[in-house]
Design a protein around this motif. Structure first.
Motif, short mmCIF file in Angstrom:
data_model
loop_
_atom_site.label_atom_id
_atom_site.label_comp_id
_atom_site.label_asym_id
_atom_site.label_seq_id
_atom_site.Cartn_x
_atom_site.Cartn_y
_atom_site.Cartn_z
N LEU A 294 0.83 -1.20 0.00
CA LEU A 294 0.00 0.00 0.00
C LEU A 294 0.86 1.26 0.00
O LEU A 294 0.52 2.25 -0.66
N TRP A 295 1.97 1.20 0.72
CA TRP A 295 2.89 2.34 0.72
C TRP A 295 3.43 2.59 -0.70
O TRP A 295 3.51 3.72 -1.14
N ARG A 296 3.75 1.54 -1.42
CA ARG A 296 4.25 1.70 -2.80
C ARG A 296 3.15 2.24 -3.71
O ARG A 296 3.41 3.03 -4.60
N ILE A 297 1.92 1.83 -3.48
CA ILE A 297 0.81 2.36 -4.28
C ILE A 297 0.65 3.85 -4.03
O ILE A 297 0.40 4.63 -4.95
N ILE A 298 0.80 4.26 -2.78
CA ILE A 298 0.61 5.68 -2.44
C ILE A 298 1.75 6.54 -2.96
O ILE A 298 1.51 7.60 -3.55
N ILE A 299 3.01 6.12 -2.78
CA ILE A 299 4.13 6.99 -3.14
C ILE A 299 4.78 6.62 -4.47
O ILE A 299 5.73 7.27 -4.87
N GLY A 300 4.25 5.61 -5.15
CA GLY A 300 4.87 5.18 -6.41
C GLY A 300 5.00 6.33 -7.39
O GLY A 300 4.02 7.00 -7.69
N PRO A 301 6.20 6.58 -7.88
CA PRO A 301 6.38 7.75 -8.75
C PRO A 301 5.73 7.60 -10.13
O PRO A 301 5.37 8.59 -10.75
N SER A 302 5.55 6.38 -10.60
CA SER A 302 4.97 6.21 -11.93
C SER A 302 3.74 5.32 -11.86
O SER A 302 3.50 4.63 -10.86
N ILE A 303 2.99 5.33 -12.93
CA ILE A 303 1.79 4.49 -12.97
C ILE A 303 2.16 3.01 -13.03
O ILE A 303 1.44 2.15 -12.52
N LEU A 304 3.31 2.69 -13.60
CA LEU A 304 3.73 1.29 -13.64
C LEU A 304 4.08 0.78 -12.25
O LEU A 304 3.81 -0.38 -11.93
N ASP A 305 4.69 1.62 -11.41
CA ASP A 305 4.96 1.22 -10.03
C ASP A 305 3.67 0.92 -9.30
O ASP A 305 3.56 -0.07 -8.57
N ARG A 306 2.70 1.77 -9.51
CA ARG A 306 1.41 1.57 -8.85
C ARG A 306 0.70 0.33 -9.40
O ARG A 306 0.03 -0.40 -8.66
N ALA A 307 0.82 0.08 -10.69
CA ALA A 307 0.18 -1.10 -11.29
C ALA A 307 0.80 -2.39 -10.77
O ALA A 307 0.08 -3.34 -10.43
N VAL A 308 2.12 -2.42 -10.69
CA VAL A 308 2.79 -3.62 -10.17
C VAL A 308 2.43 -3.82 -8.70
O VAL A 308 2.17 -4.94 -8.26
N ALA A 309 2.38 -2.72 -7.94
CA ALA A 309 2.02 -2.84 -6.53
C ALA A 309 0.59 -3.32 -6.35
O ALA A 309 0.29 -4.10 -5.45
N SER A 310 -0.32 -2.88 -7.22
CA SER A 310 -1.70 -3.36 -7.11
C SER A 310 -1.79 -4.84 -7.46
O SER A 310 -2.57 -5.59 -6.85
N ASP A 311 -0.99 -5.30 -8.43
CA ASP A 311 -0.96 -6.73 -8.74
C ASP A 311 -0.40 -7.52 -7.55
O ASP A 311 -0.90 -8.60 -7.24
#
Length: 88
Positions: free
Chosen positions: A20-37
């Motif tokens: 969840l921390w990576r989803i919140i602070i992820g600098p790019s949409i790909l970081d957030r996508a991988v974190a959601s997966d």
């Protein structure tokens, strides 16, 4: 046995919080996508562990739905990013 269960749930909880921390602070949409997966995978693993611990299969349909959502979500994000990169 109960110590092992506590350790399993603690490990899943810590991993979920870090994700969840990576989803919140992820600098790019790909970081957030991988974190959601990863978060969907953690939920699936926690449900699977619960099924093994309590000897039931009631949550199997939920696991299948989460897996389908994860696959289709990853495909949609990959297509979105491919279109965005192709427009440059």
């Amino acid at each position: 046995m109960t110590v092992l269960i506590v350790v399993i749930y603690a490990a899943f909880s810590i991993a979920a919080l870090l994700t969840l921390w990576r989803i919140i602070i992820g600098p790019s949409i790909l970081d957030r996508a991988v974190a959601s997966d990863v978060l969907l995978t953690l939920v699936m693993c926690a449900l699977g562990a619960d099924m093994v611990i309590h000897h039931h299969t009631r949550t199997l349909p939920v696991l299948l739905i989460i897996a389908a959502v994860g696959v289709f979500g990853s495909i949609a994000i990959a297509r979105f990013v491919a279109r965005k990169d192709g427009a440059r």
